[in-house]
Design a protein around this motif. Structure first.
Motif, short mmCIF file in Angstrom:
data_model
loop_
_atom_site.label_atom_id
_atom_site.label_comp_id
_atom_site.label_asym_id
_atom_site.label_seq_id
_atom_site.Cartn_x
_atom_site.Cartn_y
_atom_site.Cartn_z
N SER A 271 0.85 -1.18 0.00
CA SER A 271 0.00 0.00 0.00
C SER A 271 0.89 1.23 0.00
O SER A 271 2.09 1.16 0.31
CB SER A 271 -0.89 0.02 1.24
OG SER A 271 -0.11 0.20 2.41
N MET A 272 0.34 2.38 -0.33
CA MET A 272 1.13 3.60 -0.33
C MET A 272 1.67 3.89 1.06
O MET A 272 2.78 4.42 1.22
CB MET A 272 0.29 4.77 -0.85
CG MET A 272 1.12 5.99 -1.20
SD MET A 272 0.16 7.30 -2.02
CE MET A 272 -0.23 6.50 -3.57
N ALA A 276 8.50 3.09 2.56
CA ALA A 276 9.35 3.58 3.65
C ALA A 276 10.26 4.71 3.22
O ALA A 276 10.77 5.46 4.07
CB ALA A 276 10.20 2.42 4.20
N GLY A 277 10.53 4.85 1.94
CA GLY A 277 11.48 5.86 1.46
C GLY A 277 10.80 7.03 0.79
O GLY A 277 9.82 6.87 0.06
N SER A 278 11.34 8.23 1.02
CA SER A 278 10.82 9.43 0.38
C SER A 278 11.94 10.45 0.26
O SER A 278 12.97 10.35 0.93
CB SER A 278 9.65 10.03 1.16
OG SER A 278 10.06 10.40 2.47
N LEU A 322 2.98 15.56 2.99
CA LEU A 322 3.31 16.48 4.08
C LEU A 322 4.54 15.97 4.81
O LEU A 322 5.04 14.87 4.55
CB LEU A 322 2.13 16.58 5.04
CG LEU A 322 0.80 17.06 4.45
CD1 LEU A 322 -0.32 16.92 5.48
CD2 LEU A 322 0.92 18.49 3.95
N MET A 323 5.02 16.72 5.78
CA MET A 323 6.23 16.34 6.50
C MET A 323 6.04 15.08 7.33
O MET A 323 7.01 14.40 7.66
CB MET A 323 6.70 17.49 7.38
CG MET A 323 7.27 18.65 6.58
SD MET A 323 8.79 18.17 5.75
CE MET A 323 9.88 18.15 7.14
N ASN A 324 4.80 14.77 7.68
CA ASN A 324 4.55 13.54 8.45
C ASN A 324 4.42 12.31 7.54
O ASN A 324 4.15 11.21 8.02
CB ASN A 324 3.32 13.69 9.31
CG ASN A 324 2.03 13.88 8.50
OD1 ASN A 324 2.06 13.87 7.27
ND2 ASN A 324 0.92 14.09 9.18
N GLY A 325 4.62 12.52 6.24
CA GLY A 325 4.55 11.41 5.29
C GLY A 325 3.17 11.17 4.71
O GLY A 325 2.99 10.28 3.87
N GLU A 326 2.18 11.95 5.12
CA GLU A 326 0.82 11.78 4.62
C GLU A 326 0.68 12.43 3.24
O GLU A 326 0.98 13.62 3.07
CB GLU A 326 -0.18 12.41 5.58
CG GLU A 326 -1.63 12.32 5.13
CD GLU A 326 -2.57 13.07 6.06
OE1 GLU A 326 -3.71 13.34 5.65
OE2 GLU A 326 -2.14 13.39 7.19
N LEU A 364 8.52 19.51 2.01
CA LEU A 364 7.59 18.45 1.65
C LEU A 364 8.38 17.15 1.49
O LEU A 364 9.61 17.16 1.45
CB LEU A 364 6.89 18.79 0.33
CG LEU A 364 6.06 20.07 0.30
CD1 LEU A 364 5.77 20.48 -1.14
CD2 LEU A 364 4.76 19.88 1.07
N ARG A 365 7.67 16.04 1.40
CA ARG A 365 8.29 14.76 1.09
C ARG A 365 7.63 14.19 -0.15
O ARG A 365 6.41 14.36 -0.35
CB ARG A 365 8.18 13.81 2.28
CG ARG A 365 9.04 14.22 3.45
CD ARG A 365 8.68 13.53 4.74
NE ARG A 365 9.01 12.11 4.73
CZ ARG A 365 8.88 11.32 5.80
NH1 ARG A 365 8.44 11.83 6.95
NH2 ARG A 365 9.21 10.06 5.72
#
Length: 400
Positions: A271-272, A276-278, A322-326, A364-365
């Motif tokens: 799933s998205m 783990a990597g961004s 976003l910075m939290n990975g969302e 951003l990520r």
């Protein structure tokens, strides 16, 4: 962490280790940087181990995605391996860090045999692959001249994806017979690359069975001719995740399952939320008339891999988070274009997003299409847990 020298005192950048403990929005954390979510990484590593165990095969992870000994030690079943590499630079690096059982899973170029010999002299059982009688004779000649032994696996083509000898081909036996003078046949190997093109889970299961049947058939033919085949090696991330049986197989290789990526999301292997990597990036400008935002994550930071273009969902050059990975607006906000150092985000119509939501300096990520080429150029990787950098991870780059 760097081989660069700076003759002017005080000119060198701060050591990468000084980033440990910082949050990703700290201006001392450079952009672009490659970020790995430690919790997601651990879950992915454990999932791969569990799948291999359930299938009754040894896990020989492919280390080409992260190229890091710190992650490899968590990924392998023991500190000494087994593992797979895609360059001799990786082989040398992992051998120097105590990994003793490696397969260099790219067809051997004759000029690389001297380096294979040197790495083996370090105490690493480095094995090579080839797919022709011609290559087998070259390796055999080298072993005769140098009076050395080099273990060899024959690469088998189970799906017409890339390289290898077809399981039923007479060329398989010809290549095996040409291995003499210390060039020692120890097994067969395949990669079901066509599994990446599957549109459904059922199709992946069919590809996995074709992969298994093909490599086992090749092993059976060689054994019937008196060859000792200890290793029957196959693998890709999709087939690892969805194979129903690996009867007759001794080991399975997979690499991108450590980090996953958008391509694997489209395939159905993850799933998205499991990616783990961004890439950490910063907004540096805008093209207001075109409703575009400019970042410092160009194609050198993201790679030019556009593999999702031929899949059910085209993610352009990556999903903006976003910075939290969302992900922002689900998967609607994309990196739609890249130049060498510039990334382009196009604000989509039909959302509440506007230019003012992306001020210059905003971080951003971005989730990548293909983790392996995206990770490759970074000098180091940043391991993050609960929003803080907990480790700076070295890894190897280049080919030699």
């Amino acid at each position: 962490m760097s081989d660069l020298t700076y003759p002017i005192e005080g000119f060198a950048p701060a050591p990468a280790e000084s980033l440990i403990g910082l949050t990703l929005d700290d201006p001392r954390v450079p952009t672009p940087s490659f970020i790995i979510d430690d919790r997601k990484l651990e879950a992915n590593l454990e999932r791969a181990k569990a799948r291999a165990k359930a299938l009754g095969v040894t896990l020989r992870p492919h280390l080409k995605t992260h190229k890091s000994i710190k992650i490899a030690r968590r990924q392998m079943v023991s500190p000494e391996g087994p593992a797979t590499v895609s360059t001799l630079a990786e082989a040398r690096y992992f051998a120097a860090n105590g990994v003793k059982d490696l397969i260099y899973a790219v067809g051997i170029a004759p000029q690389k045999l001297a380096e294979v010999e040197r790495i083996r002299a370090l105490g690493c059982d480095l094995k090579i692959i080839l797919d022709s009688e011609e290559a087998a004779r070259l390796v055999s000649d080298y072993c005769m001249v140098k009076d050395v032994e080099i273990p060899v696996l024959l690469e088998v083509d189970v799906d017409g994806h890339r390289s290898g000898i077809q399981p039923e081909s007479e060329d398989l036996l010809k290549a095996a017979r040409a291995l003499t003078n210390g060039a020692k046949l120890v097994g067969v190997l395949t990669h079901a690359g066509d599994s990446y093109e599957c549109k459904t889970i059922d199709a992946i299961r069919e590809a996995a069975e074709a992969e298994r049947a093909g490599i086992v058939r090749a092993a059976e033919r060689l054994r019937a001719e008196g060859f000792l085949i200890d290793i029957v090696s196959l693998g890709s991330t999709p087939t690892l995740m969805f194979a129903e049986s690996e009867e007759g197989v001794t080991e399975i290789r997979a690499g991108v399952c450590a980090l996953f990526d958008l391509f694997m999301t489209n395939v159905g292997a993850c799933s998205m939320d499991e990616i783990a990597g961004s890439v950490l990036t910063t907004v540096i400008g805008r093209q207001t008339a075109k409703n575009r935002v400019i970042t410092d994550s160009g194609f050198l930071a993201m790679s030019r891999d556009r593999g999702t273009q031929r899949q059910k969902k085209d993610y352009q050059y990556g999903v903006v988070c976003l910075m939290n990975g969302e992900p922002v607006e689900g998967d609607k906000l994309l990196l739609t274009g890249t130049n060498q150092e510039h990334g382009i985000i196009t604000i989509p119509e039909g959302t509440d997003l506007a230019q003012e939501h992306f001020p210059v300096g905003l971080r951003l990520r971005i989730l990548p299409n293909h983790a392996c080429p995206t990770v490759a150029p970074y000098a180091h990787l940043l391991l993050v847990r609960d929003g803080h950098i907990v480790d700076v991870i070295e890894h190897v780059r280049g080919w030699e």
